[in-house]
Write an enzyme that holds these catalytic residues in place. Structure first.
Site, PDB file in Angstrom:
ATOM      1  N   HIS A 129     -30.695  37.462  -8.937  1.00 51.79           N
ATOM      2  CA  HIS A 129     -31.177  36.221  -8.728  1.00 51.79           C
ATOM      3  C   HIS A 129     -32.339  35.990  -7.693  1.00 51.79           C
ATOM      4  O   HIS A 129     -33.028  34.923  -8.145  1.00 51.79           O
ATOM      5  CB  HIS A 129     -30.148  35.220  -8.556  1.00 51.79           C
ATOM      6  CG  HIS A 129     -29.039  35.208  -9.713  1.00 51.79           C
ATOM      7  ND1 HIS A 129     -29.158  35.339 -11.132  1.00 51.79           N
ATOM      8  CD2 HIS A 129     -27.730  35.633  -9.602  1.00 51.79           C
ATOM      9  CE1 HIS A 129     -28.080  35.563 -11.677  1.00 51.79           C
ATOM     10  NE2 HIS A 129     -27.198  35.630 -10.768  1.00 51.79           N
TER      11      HIS A 129
ATOM     12  N   HIS B 293     -32.181  33.063   1.638  1.00 56.48           N
ATOM     13  CA  HIS B 293     -33.016  33.622   0.274  1.00 56.48           C
ATOM     14  C   HIS B 293     -34.313  33.059   0.063  1.00 56.48           C
ATOM     15  O   HIS B 293     -34.548  31.853   0.585  1.00 56.48           O
ATOM     16  CB  HIS B 293     -31.871  33.647  -0.767  1.00 56.48           C
ATOM     17  CG  HIS B 293     -31.480  32.172  -1.035  1.00 56.48           C
ATOM     18  ND1 HIS B 293     -30.396  31.619  -0.367  1.00 56.48           N
ATOM     19  CD2 HIS B 293     -31.894  31.125  -1.912  1.00 56.48           C
ATOM     20  CE1 HIS B 293     -30.226  30.356  -1.094  1.00 56.48           C
ATOM     21  NE2 HIS B 293     -31.087  30.140  -1.673  1.00 56.48           N
TER      22      HIS B 293
ATOM     23  N   HIS C 211     -36.916  31.485  -3.188  1.00 51.97           N
ATOM     24  CA  HIS C 211     -37.387  31.062  -4.518  1.00 51.97           C
ATOM     25  C   HIS C 211     -38.599  31.266  -4.857  1.00 51.97           C
ATOM     26  O   HIS C 211     -39.449  30.742  -4.138  1.00 51.97           O
ATOM     27  CB  HIS C 211     -36.854  29.606  -5.060  1.00 51.97           C
ATOM     28  CG  HIS C 211     -35.215  29.632  -4.901  1.00 51.97           C
ATOM     29  ND1 HIS C 211     -34.332  29.818  -5.816  1.00 51.97           N
ATOM     30  CD2 HIS C 211     -34.631  29.355  -3.556  1.00 51.97           C
ATOM     31  CE1 HIS C 211     -32.896  29.564  -5.369  1.00 51.97           C
ATOM     32  NE2 HIS C 211     -33.293  29.068  -4.162  1.00 51.97           N
TER      33      HIS C 211
ATOM     34  N   GLU D 142     -38.281  24.922  -5.344  1.00 49.30           N
ATOM     35  CA  GLU D 142     -37.127  24.533  -6.145  1.00 49.30           C
ATOM     36  C   GLU D 142     -37.763  22.884  -5.736  1.00 49.30           C
ATOM     37  O   GLU D 142     -37.600  21.952  -6.808  1.00 49.30           O
ATOM     38  CB  GLU D 142     -35.825  24.637  -5.575  1.00 49.30           C
ATOM     39  CG  GLU D 142     -35.746  26.089  -5.795  1.00 49.30           C
ATOM     40  CD  GLU D 142     -34.147  26.302  -5.990  1.00 49.30           C
ATOM     41  OE1 GLU D 142     -33.202  26.189  -5.368  1.00 49.30           O
ATOM     42  OE2 GLU D 142     -33.916  26.547  -7.347  1.00 49.30           O
TER      43      GLU D 142
ATOM     44  N   HIS E  84     -34.621  29.105   1.873  1.00 48.16           N
ATOM     45  CA  HIS E  84     -33.510  28.589   1.970  1.00 48.16           C
ATOM     46  C   HIS E  84     -32.609  29.277   2.996  1.00 48.16           C
ATOM     47  O   HIS E  84     -32.177  30.317   2.838  1.00 48.16           O
ATOM     48  CB  HIS E  84     -32.521  28.085   0.826  1.00 48.16           C
ATOM     49  CG  HIS E  84     -33.133  27.349  -0.125  1.00 48.16           C
ATOM     50  ND1 HIS E  84     -32.969  27.248  -1.478  1.00 48.16           N
ATOM     51  CD2 HIS E  84     -34.077  26.371   0.025  1.00 48.16           C
ATOM     52  CE1 HIS E  84     -33.414  26.434  -2.318  1.00 48.16           C
ATOM     53  NE2 HIS E  84     -34.333  25.651  -1.314  1.00 48.16           N
TER      54      HIS E  84
ATOM     55  N   THR F  52     -28.188  25.171  -5.564  1.00 49.84           N
ATOM     56  CA  THR F  52     -29.088  24.921  -6.451  1.00 49.84           C
ATOM     57  C   THR F  52     -28.816  26.083  -7.679  1.00 49.84           C
ATOM     58  O   THR F  52     -29.759  26.390  -8.671  1.00 49.84           O
ATOM     59  CB  THR F  52     -30.650  25.256  -6.100  1.00 49.84           C
ATOM     60  OG1 THR F  52     -31.001  26.266  -5.322  1.00 49.84           O
ATOM     61  CG2 THR F  52     -31.167  24.169  -5.055  1.00 49.84           C
TER      62      THR F  52
END
Ligand code: NAG
Ligand code: NAG
Length: 403
Positions: free
Chosen positions: A131, A157, A159, A169, A182, A263
């Site tokens: 992910h 991590h 996004h 996000e 994050h 999230t």
């Protein structure tokens, strides 16, 4: 010339010098601007106030369960709520941050990071979990300021989007940034992350936006240069320690704060969010490495791993600083980073200051004209009054703690 002055200024030991008077004037100007803008905002948003606050119809909670598989993907975002009920609840993340609706909260202190600088001989696990890419962090990293309680780091991590679109996000005034980091922490009053993640005050996540800038960012390079080794899902590699704080903005004073959730499933609503106002800059090559290096469990490129903005459902978003009503959403992306240095965008504060002074001066001129008018009017009626003995004293309205 006025004997009364020195008595009235008992607190000020020294008469204000010309420069400090100017500074004072600037302060007043800013205050005046804020008052004017607040009034304008009140007028302007009176009609539109309801849409975000009480988000129309409720998201229906689907009673029937899905197939029950614990697998989730960004292609099936709308199914998350069936397998993980919290994902359909009312305190979800991410959100769109409407800066005009944030509440300035002076008691939000600067975020303080402790133990973030790691020696190169300390090895950290970097993993593709299908992910995102996750960097495990030792528990020596801690948040020691900005939050009321102590939090320890667990992992960070990212996004991101794809070469054809951004993938942060959170969004700010509807603007989606290229990517978002994050850094996840848990409250030290719980014995570990797993236990903390189910409690309302369990987690604190620091978020920052990544944008494309002119230079290579050496801190992000410490992660990005290893991505090719963990292309497939569940692959991992050990990387040397470095200064993790370099992945976050230099300015830890200006941020947004709200109560939200993880999230990703299981979407526990246990996160006290900090989203920094300053953005981080990566070179175009670095952004491309982030977007193109990893694959998900289907063997497809791991891209667009962001969840869209969730409804606020009446939640408040606090700001540690005074956001002006100036919106940068019409500017082309990147134009606000024109004054970037050291891989840090210092963005929109300068333009705001100039406007503040401008409006302040206008306000001052108007006030002066008004005072002059009153004075003339008075002296026509009562010639005896000394010009310096005006009985009307105008003080700037207090704008403190409008929260
Ligand atoms: C977040 O939740 C806590 C606990 O309910 C509450 O005290 C706090 O005011 C909330 N924060 C915001 C920004 O609404
Ligand atoms: C930072 O704050 C300014 C002022 O409110 C706002 O215009 C800008 O969009 C914000 N940027 C981010 C990344 O939060």
């Amino acid at each position: 010339m006025l004997p009364a002055t020195s008595e009235r200024q008992q607190k000020a030991t020294v008469r204000p010098s010309r420069t400090s008077r100017t500074e004072h004037l600037l302060e007043m100007s800013r205050a005046a601007l804020q008052v004017s803008l607040l009034l304008l905002a009140a007028l302007g948003s009176a009609g539109a106030a309801n849409d975000q606050e009480h988000g129309g119809e409720e998201t229906p909670h689907s009673p029937e369960k899905g197939p029950g598989h614990s697998h989730w993907s960004y292609e099936e975002l709308q199914h998350w709520g069936m397998d993980y009920p919290f994902c359909a609840d009312t305190m979800q993340s991410p959100i769109n941050i409407d800066t005009a609706k944030t509440i300035f909260s002076p008691q939000l202190r600067p975020i303080q990071l402790s133990g973030y600088s790691l020696p190169a001989n300390e090895r950290l696990k970097l993993r593709n979990n299908g992910h995102t890419v996750v960097l495990q962090l030792p528990e020596s990293l801690a948040l020691t300021g900005g939050y009321a309680q102590q939090y320890r780091a667990v992992q960070l991590h990212l996004h991101w989007g794809s070469p054809s679109g951004p993938g942060s996000e959170h969004t700010v005034n509807g603007h989606r940034f290229a990517a978002e980091i994050h850094v996840v922490h848990y409250n030290t009053k719980y014995s570990n992350f797993k236990e903390a993640m189910v409690h309302p005050d369990g987690l604190a996540v620091l978020g920052a936006f990544l944008e494309v800038g002119p230079r290579e960012n050496p801190y992000y390079q410490e992660i990005l240069e290893h991505l090719y080794k963990i292309e497939g899902e569940d692959k991992e590699v050990l990387v040397p320690g470095f200064n993790i704080a370099g992945l976050l903005p230099a300015n830890l004073k200006h941020y947004f704060h709200y109560n939200g959730s993880l999230t990703t499933p299981p979407c526990y609503q246990t996160v006290k969010w900090t989203v920094f106002n300053q953005t981080m800059l990566l070179s175009p090559e670095q952004m491309s490495m982030l977007e193109n290096s990893l694959r998900n469990d289907n063997g497809n490129p791991l891209q667009n791993n962001y969840r869209p903005a969730q409804d606020l459902h009446g939640r408040r978003v606090l700001a540690s600083f005074q956001t002006t009503l100036m919106s940068t959403k019409q500017l082309p992306p990147g134009s606000e980073s024109a004054v970037a240095g050291e891989g840090h965008s210092t963005s929109s504060f300068h333009a705001g200051d100039v406007l503040a002074v401008l409006f302040g001066v206008l306000f001052a001129i108007t006030a002066l004209a008004f005072l002059l008018y009153i004075y003339k009017h008075r002296s026509q009626n009562t010639r005896l009054d000394s010009p310096t003995k005006s009985k009307v004293i105008y003080t700037a309205a207090s704008t403190e703690n409008t929260a």
